[in-house]
Design a protein around this motif. Structure first.
Motif, short mmCIF file in Angstrom:
data_model
loop_
_atom_site.label_atom_id
_atom_site.label_comp_id
_atom_site.label_asym_id
_atom_site.label_seq_id
_atom_site.Cartn_x
_atom_site.Cartn_y
_atom_site.Cartn_z
N LEU A 208 0.81 -1.21 0.00
CA LEU A 208 0.00 0.00 0.00
C LEU A 208 0.85 1.26 0.00
N VAL A 209 2.07 1.16 0.57
CA VAL A 209 2.90 2.35 0.67
C VAL A 209 4.11 2.30 -0.24
N GLU A 210 4.37 1.14 -0.85
CA GLU A 210 5.46 1.01 -1.80
C GLU A 210 5.00 0.18 -2.99
N GLU A 211 5.49 0.52 -4.16
CA GLU A 211 5.10 -0.19 -5.37
C GLU A 211 6.33 -0.33 -6.26
N PRO A 212 6.66 -1.54 -6.72
CA PRO A 212 7.80 -1.70 -7.63
C PRO A 212 7.65 -0.79 -8.83
N VAL A 213 8.75 -0.19 -9.25
CA VAL A 213 8.67 0.81 -10.32
C VAL A 213 8.12 0.19 -11.61
N ALA A 214 8.46 -1.08 -11.87
CA ALA A 214 7.98 -1.72 -13.10
C ALA A 214 6.46 -1.91 -13.08
N SER A 215 5.90 -2.36 -11.95
CA SER A 215 4.45 -2.56 -11.88
C SER A 215 3.72 -1.22 -11.86
N ALA A 216 4.32 -0.19 -11.24
CA ALA A 216 3.71 1.14 -11.27
C ALA A 216 3.62 1.66 -12.70
N PHE A 217 4.66 1.40 -13.50
CA PHE A 217 4.66 1.84 -14.89
C PHE A 217 3.65 1.05 -15.72
N GLN A 218 3.51 -0.24 -15.39
CA GLN A 218 2.53 -1.06 -16.10
C GLN A 218 1.12 -0.56 -15.85
N ARG A 219 0.84 -0.11 -14.63
CA ARG A 219 -0.48 0.46 -14.33
C ARG A 219 -0.72 1.73 -15.14
N LEU A 220 0.36 2.50 -15.38
CA LEU A 220 0.23 3.68 -16.22
C LEU A 220 -0.16 3.28 -17.64
N ARG A 221 0.45 2.23 -18.17
CA ARG A 221 0.11 1.76 -19.52
C ARG A 221 -1.36 1.37 -19.60
N GLU A 222 -1.83 0.70 -18.56
CA GLU A 222 -3.24 0.28 -18.55
C GLU A 222 -4.17 1.49 -18.49
N ASP A 223 -3.76 2.52 -17.72
CA ASP A 223 -4.58 3.73 -17.63
C ASP A 223 -4.70 4.42 -18.98
N LEU A 224 -3.62 4.39 -19.77
CA LEU A 224 -3.60 5.09 -21.05
C LEU A 224 -4.06 4.23 -22.22
N ARG A 225 -4.37 2.97 -21.95
CA ARG A 225 -4.76 2.06 -23.04
C ARG A 225 -5.98 2.57 -23.81
N PRO A 226 -7.03 3.08 -23.15
CA PRO A 226 -8.18 3.57 -23.94
C PRO A 226 -7.79 4.69 -24.89
N LEU A 227 -6.90 5.60 -24.46
CA LEU A 227 -6.47 6.68 -25.33
C LEU A 227 -5.71 6.12 -26.54
N MET A 228 -4.89 5.12 -26.31
CA MET A 228 -4.13 4.50 -27.39
C MET A 228 -5.06 3.85 -28.40
N ASN A 229 -6.15 3.27 -27.89
CA ASN A 229 -7.05 2.52 -28.76
C ASN A 229 -7.93 3.43 -29.63
N PHE A 230 -8.32 4.60 -29.10
CA PHE A 230 -9.35 5.39 -29.76
C PHE A 230 -8.88 6.73 -30.33
N SER A 231 -7.71 7.19 -29.92
CA SER A 231 -7.29 8.51 -30.38
C SER A 231 -6.53 8.46 -31.70
N GLY A 232 -5.98 7.28 -32.04
CA GLY A 232 -5.17 7.19 -33.23
C GLY A 232 -3.76 7.70 -33.03
N ILE A 233 -3.42 8.11 -31.81
CA ILE A 233 -2.08 8.62 -31.50
C ILE A 233 -1.22 7.46 -31.00
N ASP A 234 0.00 7.40 -31.47
CA ASP A 234 0.93 6.36 -31.08
C ASP A 234 1.59 6.76 -29.75
N VAL A 235 1.16 6.14 -28.67
CA VAL A 235 1.74 6.41 -27.35
C VAL A 235 2.80 5.34 -27.08
N GLN A 236 4.04 5.77 -27.00
CA GLN A 236 5.16 4.84 -26.83
C GLN A 236 5.64 4.87 -25.37
#
Length: 407
Positions: free
Chosen positions: A203-231
């Motif tokens: 709850l108070v610490e999160e591995p940097v890799a899993s924190a970044f993966q959660r960011l990818r999941e948050d931005l997935r809808p934008l990647m799917n519908f905006s037509g913008i290539d999010v790298q």
């Protein structure tokens, strides 16, 4: 936030309950929101709430609000409960649930429960995403304190259980069957304790890799519908774990930057990268747009406030015709502050007791119950101590107390 009390009141015509608890990992400082009987909500533990997730995780509809009703340990006692999941992975638990008076004449109680809980869970997520700097300061202090207390409990109980195991495994003892049975019980208790420690640490610490993966999941809808290539440029998998509020703020900052960049005309590609140097989380977001992103724009200015609340820095480098390059540095550790002389605050004995309970996260009702005084008396003491310590709000008083060693 009194969302637990409001949700319980809204549900009462359809579901009566002795207590209501919301458990959400979005709020790193206060993952539990509670309403109802103080004797129950004051004893609810993270381990109990985690156990209530188990019957929900196997249901594929959990993301849509799976529900489970039965008996479980809640508030230290076995009692009937109703647990409901949410799309944001928050958990709602009602103790001693009973259909309300409106259940026979109005809408289906289960539908009402799902509808109101989904709205409440999403509202919590929105509030945290738009949290002011004061909340982030408070969240960091509360997170660090929870980790410290848990570590102390783990050390103490681990030593006790390990000593017990050593004694029960001794060949000098007779009755091997009893020794084996006792060893199994103690070993399970030790595993459970360490699991609780790991869970609280999550709850108070999160591995940097899993924190970044959660960011990818948050931005997935934008990647799917905006037509913008999010790298995405992955961070090192062995980087230092991020404090919960840093990970949450970093995701919110990147989401905000990406949305601000998308608002420009001609953006086709956005690149985001995280790295960790052991002391700071280093975030870089770059677009290939016209280079019109303004550091003074309201959306970007709000992100700067979030960065500064964590003692970080943000630089915006705009290149007309080539795009914008934003660099964010977020320290992983809070700034050290020299302890102030608390005696200089000239607090009375009762005011100091109120401030200590406030720093520990107690609400007015809980402070009143522990000190055996009325809530109006608590408010009276709070007004006086705010004036003496120079605080203008409850959050600021908590931050001052934490920074001066009061827990």
């Amino acid at each position: 936030m009194d969302i637990a009390h409001r949700l319980r009141a809204a549900l009462s015509p359809y579901w009566e309950s002795s207590a209501l608890v919301i458990f959400t990992e979005d709020c790193t400082g206060r993952p539990q929101k509670k309403g109802g009987a103080e004797a129950i909500i004051s004893r609810v533990s993270i381990a109990e709430l985690d156990a209530l997730r188990t019957p929900l995780t196997g249901d594929r509809s959990g993301a849509d609000g799976a529900a489970w009703r039965g008996e479980a340990v809640f508030g230290g006692e076995l009692r009937p409960v109703l647990a409901v999941s949410s799309p944001s992975n928050a958990l709602l638990v009602l103790s001693d649930p009973q259909p309300g008076q409106a259940s026979g004449t109005g809408p289906d109680p289960q539908w009402v429960l799902h509808y109101l809980w989904t709205m409440a869970a999403e509202r919590i997520r929105e509030k945290v995403a738009d949290a002011p700097p004061s909340y982030l300061i408070e969240s960091r202090a509360a997170s660090a304190e929870r980790l410290r207390v848990t570590a102390e409990l783990v050390d103490r109980h681990s030593t006790t259980l390990e000593t017990l195991l050593a004694a029960l495994r001794s060949p000098a003892l007779a009755d091997a069957a009893a020794r084996t049975a006792a060893t199994d019980v103690a070993a399970k208790a030790l595993v459970g304790l360490r699991t609780l420690s790991d869970r609280t640490t999550d709850l108070v610490e999160e591995p940097v890799a899993s924190a970044f993966q959660r960011l990818r999941e948050d931005l997935r809808p934008l990647m799917n519908f905006s037509g913008i290539d999010v790298q995405f440029v992955e961070p090192p998998v062995n980087g230092r774990a991020l404090p919960g509020e840093v990970a949450h703020a970093a995701r919110a900052i990147v989401r905000g930057l990406v949305l601000a960049m998308v608002d420009q005309q001609g953006v086709r590609r956005i690149r985001t990268q995280w790295d960790c140097d052991g002391v700071n989380l280093l975030v870089n977001v770059r677009d290939d747009g016209p280079g019109e992103l303004s550091a003074t724009a309201p959306a970007v200015a709000r992100l700067v406030q979030r960065v500064e609340a964590l003692n970080g820095s943000m630089g915006v480098d705009v290149m007309p015709g080539w795009g914008a390059d934003v660099a964010v540095t977020l320290p992983l550790d809070p700034p050290s502050r020299p302890p102030a002389d608390i005696a200089g605050w000239n607090l009375g004995d009762r005011e100091l007791e109120v401030l200590q309970l406030l720093a520990a996260g107690q609400r007015n009702r809980g402070i009143a119950a522990k000190l055996h005084i009325s809530e109006n008396t608590v408010k009276f003491h709070l007004r006086n101590l705010y004036r003496k310590i120079g605080a203008s709000s409850r959050t600021e008083a908590m931050a001052l107390a934490h920074s001066n060693g009061l827990r």
